[in-house]
Design a protein around this motif. Sequence first.
Motif, mmCIF file in Angstrom:
data_model
loop_
_atom_site.group_PDB
_atom_site.id
_atom_site.type_symbol
_atom_site.label_atom_id
_atom_site.label_comp_id
_atom_site.label_asym_id
_atom_site.label_seq_id
_atom_site.Cartn_x
_atom_site.Cartn_y
_atom_site.Cartn_z
ATOM 1 N N GLY A 1 0.576 7.175 0.125
ATOM 2 C CA GLY A 1 2.112 7.149 1.169
ATOM 3 C C GLY A 1 2.902 6.259 1.647
ATOM 4 O O GLY A 1 2.055 5.327 2.223
ATOM 5 N N HIS A 2 4.003 6.204 2.672
ATOM 6 C CA HIS A 2 4.435 4.918 3.726
ATOM 7 C C HIS A 2 4.404 6.079 4.640
ATOM 8 O O HIS A 2 4.058 7.181 4.876
ATOM 9 N N CYS A 3 4.556 5.119 5.557
ATOM 10 C CA CYS A 3 4.577 5.465 7.504
ATOM 11 C C CYS A 3 5.009 7.063 7.146
ATOM 12 O O CYS A 3 5.847 7.102 7.032
ATOM 13 N N MET A 4 4.699 7.866 8.188
ATOM 14 C CA MET A 4 4.709 9.305 8.177
ATOM 15 C C MET A 4 5.578 9.458 9.693
ATOM 16 O O MET A 4 5.757 10.373 9.953
ATOM 17 N N GLY B 1 5.972 -4.971 0.667
ATOM 18 C CA GLY B 1 4.748 -4.737 1.738
ATOM 19 C C GLY B 1 5.354 -5.132 3.528
ATOM 20 O O GLY B 1 4.626 -6.369 2.928
ATOM 21 N N GLU B 2 5.425 -4.233 3.082
ATOM 22 C CA GLU B 2 5.709 -4.345 5.121
ATOM 23 C C GLU B 2 4.800 -5.119 5.862
ATOM 24 O O GLU B 2 5.151 -6.344 7.064
ATOM 25 N N THR B 3 3.522 -3.890 5.930
ATOM 26 C CA THR B 3 2.271 -4.861 6.609
ATOM 27 C C THR B 3 1.924 -5.871 5.573
ATOM 28 O O THR B 3 1.445 -6.810 6.763
ATOM 29 N N GLN B 4 2.114 -6.763 4.944
ATOM 30 C CA GLN B 4 1.132 -7.737 4.406
ATOM 31 C C GLN B 4 1.693 -8.917 4.243
ATOM 32 O O GLN B 4 1.130 -10.168 4.358
ATOM 33 N N GLY C 1 9.984 3.628 -1.940
ATOM 34 C CA GLY C 1 8.681 3.755 -0.526
ATOM 35 C C GLY C 1 8.877 3.059 1.060
ATOM 36 O O GLY C 1 9.362 3.051 1.611
ATOM 37 N N CYS C 2 8.168 1.509 0.965
ATOM 38 C CA CYS C 2 8.064 0.918 1.781
ATOM 39 C C CYS C 2 9.145 -0.057 1.982
ATOM 40 O O CYS C 2 9.970 -0.149 1.398
ATOM 41 N N ASP C 3 9.537 0.184 3.670
ATOM 42 C CA ASP C 3 10.604 -0.238 4.047
ATOM 43 C C ASP C 3 11.615 -0.772 3.583
ATOM 44 O O ASP C 3 13.234 -0.298 3.376
ATOM 45 N N LYS C 4 11.321 -2.202 2.801
ATOM 46 C CA LYS C 4 12.467 -2.749 2.303
ATOM 47 C C LYS C 4 12.896 -2.734 0.760
ATOM 48 O O LYS C 4 13.049 -2.733 0.563
ATOM 49 N N THR D 1 10.818 2.994 9.911
ATOM 50 C CA THR D 1 12.086 2.691 8.300
ATOM 51 C C THR D 1 11.920 3.399 6.848
ATOM 52 O O THR D 1 12.878 3.718 6.203
ATOM 53 N N ALA D 2 10.844 3.494 6.387
ATOM 54 C CA ALA D 2 10.245 4.156 5.201
ATOM 55 C C ALA D 2 11.231 5.109 5.209
ATOM 56 O O ALA D 2 11.532 5.830 4.581
ATOM 57 N N SER D 3 10.789 6.205 6.765
ATOM 58 C CA SER D 3 10.928 7.893 6.125
ATOM 59 C C SER D 3 12.777 7.800 6.311
ATOM 60 O O SER D 3 13.210 8.842 6.212
ATOM 61 N N PRO E 1 1.079 -0.950 0.299
ATOM 62 C CA PRO E 1 -0.363 -0.247 0.404
ATOM 63 C C PRO E 1 1.082 0.960 -0.260
ATOM 64 O O PRO E 1 0.568 2.058 -1.011
ATOM 65 N N CYS E 2 2.215 0.805 0.695
ATOM 66 C CA CYS E 2 2.708 2.480 0.747
ATOM 67 C C CYS E 2 3.314 2.895 -0.450
ATOM 68 O O CYS E 2 3.474 3.813 -0.931
ATOM 69 N N ASN E 3 3.287 2.031 -1.746
ATOM 70 C CA ASN E 3 4.123 2.302 -3.069
ATOM 71 C C ASN E 3 2.518 2.057 -4.234
ATOM 72 O O ASN E 3 3.068 2.032 -5.325
HETATM 73 FE FE1 FES Z 1 5.569 0.759 4.124
HETATM 74 FE FE2 FES Z 1 5.446 0.916 6.794
HETATM 75 S S1 FES Z 1 4.617 -0.520 5.888
HETATM 76 S S2 FES Z 1 6.393 2.128 5.221
#
Ligand code: FES
Length: 579
Positions: A199-202, A91-94, A127-130, A206-208, A59-61
Amino acid sequence: MVQFGDRTMKKLRSQEWYGRQDRDGFVYRSWMKSEGYPHDLFDGRPIIGICNTWSELTPCNSHFRDIAEWVKRGVYEAGGFPLEFPVMSLGETQLRPTAMLFRNLASMDVEESIRGNPMDGVVLLMGCDKTTPSLLMGAASCDLPTIGLSGGPMLSGKFQGHDLGSGTGVWQMDEKVRASEMRREEMFEAESCMHRSKGHCMTMGTASTMASMVESLGMALPGNAAIPAVDARRYTLAQMTGRRIVEMVREDVKMSQILTRAAFENSIRANAAIGGSTNAVIHSIALAGRIGVKINLDDWERLGSGLPCLVNIQPSGKYLMEDFFYAGGVPVVLRELGEAGVLNRDALTVNGRSMWENVREAPCWNRDVIRTFAEPFKANAGIAVLRGNLAPDGAVIKLSAASPHLLQHRGRAVVFETIEDFHARVDDEALDIDENCVMVLKNCGPKGYPGMAEVGNMPLPPKILRKGVLDMVRISDARMSGTAYGTVILHACPEAAAGGPLALVQTGDMITLDVPKRLVQLDVDEKTLAARRAKWTAPPLPERGWARLYVKHVQQANQGADLDFLVGHSGSKVYRDSH
Ligand code: FES
């Protein structure tokens, strides 16, 4: 040499495909023309790959197809030919069991996609972490002209009249529920309020952190990290990135000219100043290994641990990335570091200017969000590297997110052998634990989980939360989310599943933590430990597939958790044709 517009430049690698006047040249061009591209696009102009991690399962991307279109505008404007290609998206959360299990796999996809295809330069959409480290690592092993472009953070979460930060708010609300201070149903209402835009986590998760790392490495145009995903300026930046990568190809500025030791030193210091994620330690070591720069835990300790945290942002502070952008973002932080004499000012960046030229006049618009070096948000707040008989090859702790009163602590170990063991017992009111104990979690490292999940910030037992205690010393071979906080010792090396000393800890042992002395110590005599070691057996390998290859070849966290055969680079040359 070929004539390109009003310039003469060396023949580009894409011409090894499209410049050929033979049967294979026909094949390379003709099938591309099925997409509707006119013949003159194959005339020797720079071909720019847009490496896209778009996925509805990330989702972040999920807005990256739009961003890619703006990159293409810029590429066409500058006289290049953009070609977008997908790579594995994480996707970090999935993703289960953890996205980190697949970082190296995605990096292989990126590396081989770049090398095997006719492109002269690359824009990495991350975007998303990894997705950030995997793309950087794969591209570094090819070493073409490359620019990073982050997707940008979400707008601030808003719930019950307050800001609500990605991840950080989840951990906070879960603690309240477990302490019986909040109803679970009330927490669920926040699901729609925390993440309300693309967007990614705000938070400074790790993404920011990684987006800030890309910027402080000089791998992105200034301002990359903090512009919100939905702000028009994110799209402007995408277009400018498209223009610039074409120039970089003409100038033949390769990734290895940007990713120097000086650049890595800047990013380590910037990570301390932004209160960045511990995940950056692993990713930076892995990335440096790909490009041929030696960065290790000692560099992190020496360069970053004593620096102040300047940015008042969650999880270490109170603001969110949107506020950070309005205050001036990463350029202000880098300017502060430069004025304090702890920035390699001459480091080259992708826009062809030095880091200092980019940031020396960066204005700050809110000093409560970005503090000065002289009056920081938190002093001595970088990531510290601990050693001792519990982690002879090192462990890390994020000082800005830890409780000062726990940084020197001796307590009785309460051991959880696996994450399943932890989940089964942590809520048990009969668990023999109090707030002075040290929670120990084993078998969650690179080999053990496998993939080194973000479980190191173990939730506290409810009976302790009900006392109003919100932090305890926790030790593991796991990682933790950049959005998490607490006195949490992570990445203990070697990990338990590799036979590290963490495997030998038993409930009731005493553990000493002395962060000022950088010590994490198991207070058990060597004879007893030797007897326990003799009884230890390694966990079985996964039976097949990627997990088996990964566990066989993954290195420890202090080496960046890359696969041993992926360290280094092979360049962009392909030695054989496909027909
Ligand atoms: Fe994608 Fe945090 S879950 S950046």
